[in-house]
Design a protein around this motif. Structure first.
Motif, PDB file in Angstrom:
ATOM      1  N   THR A 149     -22.241  19.430  48.546  1.00 61.19           N
ATOM      2  CA  THR A 149     -20.952  18.730  48.620  1.00 61.19           C
ATOM      3  C   THR A 149     -21.159  17.273  49.018  1.00 61.19           C
ATOM      4  O   THR A 149     -20.535  16.357  48.450  1.00 61.19           O
ATOM      5  N   ALA A 150     -22.054  17.025  49.991  1.00 64.00           N
ATOM      6  CA  ALA A 150     -22.310  15.643  50.428  1.00 64.00           C
ATOM      7  C   ALA A 150     -22.911  14.825  49.287  1.00 64.00           C
ATOM      8  O   ALA A 150     -22.515  13.669  49.060  1.00 64.00           O
ATOM      9  N   LEU A 151     -23.846  15.423  48.550  1.00 68.64           N
ATOM     10  CA  LEU A 151     -24.477  14.684  47.445  1.00 68.64           C
ATOM     11  C   LEU A 151     -23.466  14.402  46.328  1.00 68.64           C
ATOM     12  O   LEU A 151     -23.452  13.311  45.747  1.00 68.64           O
ATOM     13  N   LEU A 152     -22.625  15.388  46.044  1.00 65.79           N
ATOM     14  CA  LEU A 152     -21.576  15.187  45.040  1.00 65.79           C
ATOM     15  C   LEU A 152     -20.612  14.086  45.509  1.00 65.79           C
ATOM     16  O   LEU A 152     -20.254  13.182  44.737  1.00 65.79           O
ATOM     17  N   ALA A 153     -20.226  14.161  46.776  1.00 65.74           N
ATOM     18  CA  ALA A 153     -19.275  13.172  47.306  1.00 65.74           C
ATOM     19  C   ALA A 153     -19.862  11.763  47.231  1.00 65.74           C
ATOM     20  O   ALA A 153     -19.142  10.794  46.941  1.00 65.74           O
ATOM     21  N   ASP A 154     -21.171  11.620  47.451  1.00 65.08           N
ATOM     22  CA  ASP A 154     -21.792  10.289  47.373  1.00 65.08           C
ATOM     23  C   ASP A 154     -21.737   9.728  45.948  1.00 65.08           C
ATOM     24  O   ASP A 154     -21.546   8.523  45.753  1.00 65.08           O
ATOM     25  N   VAL A 155     -21.930  10.591  44.952  1.00 67.12           N
ATOM     26  CA  VAL A 155     -21.779  10.132  43.561  1.00 67.12           C
ATOM     27  C   VAL A 155     -20.331   9.698  43.328  1.00 67.12           C
ATOM     28  O   VAL A 155     -20.055   8.663  42.703  1.00 67.12           O
ATOM     29  N   LEU A 156     -19.402  10.480  43.851  1.00 65.69           N
ATOM     30  CA  LEU A 156     -17.983  10.162  43.641  1.00 65.69           C
ATOM     31  C   LEU A 156     -17.608   8.853  44.328  1.00 65.69           C
ATOM     32  O   LEU A 156     -16.765   8.100  43.818  1.00 65.69           O
ATOM     33  N   VAL A 157     -18.245   8.565  45.456  1.00 64.24           N
ATOM     34  CA  VAL A 157     -18.032   7.267  46.109  1.00 64.24           C
ATOM     35  C   VAL A 157     -18.599   6.155  45.230  1.00 64.24           C
ATOM     36  O   VAL A 157     -17.938   5.145  44.959  1.00 64.24           O
ATOM     37  N   ALA A 158     -19.838   6.348  44.744  1.00 67.77           N
ATOM     38  CA  ALA A 158     -20.489   5.315  43.920  1.00 67.77           C
ATOM     39  C   ALA A 158     -19.683   5.028  42.655  1.00 67.77           C
ATOM     40  O   ALA A 158     -19.707   3.911  42.137  1.00 67.77           O
ATOM     41  N   CYS A 159     -18.977   6.040  42.163  1.00 67.07           N
ATOM     42  CA  CYS A 159     -18.233   5.882  40.909  1.00 67.07           C
ATOM     43  C   CYS A 159     -16.749   5.603  41.142  1.00 67.07           C
ATOM     44  O   CYS A 159     -15.969   5.574  40.183  1.00 67.07           O
ATOM     45  N   GLY A 160     -16.350   5.438  42.386  1.00 66.97           N
ATOM     46  CA  GLY A 160     -14.991   4.973  42.660  1.00 66.97           C
ATOM     47  C   GLY A 160     -13.944   6.062  42.838  1.00 66.97           C
ATOM     48  O   GLY A 160     -12.766   5.751  42.999  1.00 66.97           O
ATOM     49  N   TYR A 161     -14.352   7.330  42.792  1.00 66.09           N
ATOM     50  CA  TYR A 161     -13.364   8.400  42.936  1.00 66.09           C
ATOM     51  C   TYR A 161     -13.022   8.667  44.404  1.00 66.09           C
ATOM     52  O   TYR A 161     -11.925   9.104  44.728  1.00 66.09           O
ATOM     53  N   LEU A 162     -14.009   8.469  45.293  1.00 65.12           N
ATOM     54  CA  LEU A 162     -13.794   8.658  46.736  1.00 65.12           C
ATOM     55  C   LEU A 162     -14.178   7.373  47.454  1.00 65.12           C
ATOM     56  O   LEU A 162     -14.888   6.513  46.912  1.00 65.12           O
ATOM     57  N   THR A 163     -13.727   7.263  48.704  1.00 70.57           N
ATOM     58  CA  THR A 163     -14.219   6.214  49.603  1.00 70.57           C
ATOM     59  C   THR A 163     -14.878   6.922  50.780  1.00 70.57           C
ATOM     60  O   THR A 163     -14.645   8.121  51.004  1.00 70.57           O
TER      61      THR A 163
END
Ligand SMILES: C[S@@+](CC[C@H](N)C(=O)[O-])C[C@H]1O[C@@H](n2cnc3c(N)ncnc32)[C@H](O)[C@@H]1O
Length: 333
Positions: free
Chosen positions: A59-73
């Motif tokens: 989940t943490a690794l997925l969330a980091d991709v989502l941060v890098a791609c603008g979906y999460l902060t």
């Protein structure tokens, strides 16, 4: 597009690879329920993982991709939906649309080059859909949601008599609206059995005036003397030869002076994002159904060859990039 990279960052295919991976990660997040889990506020990765019943490290690794791609902060250790993800992906109609399209792209485009090489659709989209009830439901809800949005304008254009035939009209949104507004109208909807929405017709109290006919509109006897036939979003899902044949069958099912009404995408919409989507949509139609978004001139040629007059073309204000075509049987207007 959430990721903002300029061309100096590398070859265009490298940037596309990153954005495609980001979109695939967002698809995983949609399927796992990440965005709704963060709708109430930010969470650290382990609490997010517990909410979505997933592995904390993954989940943490997925969330980091989502941060890098603008979906999460991310703020310290806490992840939150970006404003865009909170607005569009945490629930509601658009999240459903995205789940449909991402499943199409990642699950059905695997053999895309085979279709392009052979010139024949190597996927049977509707059989593929029939084997995926959740995706089928999202597809039909997407269609009926769009139909509800444009129906007020479209219904105002459709010539109404006493009988209406809606081919491929499974969700029945258009006959429901037209029959509600026209008490003398009776409608027949032909579609594949899994697409027919009996509940919607019953809920509208129109089971006595709307007949749902399961079957293949290329095979069934379509009947005769209808005042109006609807072919909404149908011809783009078929080959030119199949459309010529179907339009001749529709002509035979109409009375003289009866109208066929088509709803189709414009081949080249003015907006550049709509243009890019239309090219993707067209390739998808080719791969899954042997169709494409056809030039209006080609559709007009099929209509004339089937015995219809020159159609009126009405671009839709409620759906820029889509038009309604109305042609009369026997050439009268
Ligand atoms: C793109 S959808 C359009 C639905 C609706 N007319 C609209 O515009 O919202 C095409 C519809 O045609 C139906 N369909 C496809 N092939 C068919 C066939 N051979 N016979 C009957 N229905 C078919 C599909 O199940 C689907 O509901």
């Amino acid at each position: 597009m959430p990721l903002d990279l300029d061309e100096g960052d590398g070859p265009p295919s490298f940037l596309d690879m990153i954005t495609t991976a980001g979109y695939r990660a967002a698809t995983a997040a949609l399927r796992l329920g990440v965005f709704p889990a963060l709708a109430e506020g930010s969470l650290p990765a382990d609490e997010l993982a517990a909410r979505i019943d997933a592995d904390p490290r993954g989940t943490a690794l997925l969330a980091d991709v989502l941060v890098a791609c603008g979906y999460l902060t991310v703020d310290g250790e806490r992840y939150a939906n970006s404003p865009m993800a909170g607005k569009w992906l945490a629930g509601g109609d658009y999240a459903r649309v995205e789940r449909f399209w991402s499943t199409v792209l990642f699950d059905s485009w695997g053999e895309l080059e085979t279709s392009v090489r052979s010139g024949t659709a190597c996927l049977d989209f509707y059989a593929w859909l029939a084997g995926r009830p959740e995706t089928l439901e999202r597809f039909q809800r997407m269609l009926s949601g769009h139909a509800e949005h444009i129906a007020p304008e479209v219904a105002g254009l459709v010539p109404v008599g006493e009988t209406l035939l809606d081919l491929g009209g499974g969700h029945a949104a258009y006959p429901i609206r037209l029959c509600s507004a026209n008490p003398a109208l009776h409608a027949t909807v032909v579609d594949r059995p899994e697409a027919l929405n009996t509940a919607a017709v019953e809920e509208a109290g129109l089971a006595g005036r709307i007949t749902l006919r399961p079957g293949d509109y290329d095979e069934l006897d379509l009947g005769a003397d209808f005042d109006t036939a609807l072919l909404f979003n149908v011809v783009h899902g078929r080959t030119a030869a199949a459309n010529r044949t179907l339009l001749r069958r529709v002509a035979a099912a109409l009375r003289t002076g009866g109208a066929v009404v088509l709803l189709e995408h414009d081949e080249h919409p003015a907006d550049p994002v709509d243009e890019a989507f239309t090219r993707v949509f067209s390739l998808n139609l080719f791969h899954g159904q042997g169709g494409q978004v056809y030039p209006t001139r080609e559709i007009v040629d099929w209509l004339l060859a089937a015995g219809f007059g020159e159609p009126e073309v009405h671009p839709l204000e409620s759906s820029p990039g889509q038009s309604v075509l109305i042609a009369r049987m026997g050439g009268t207007r």
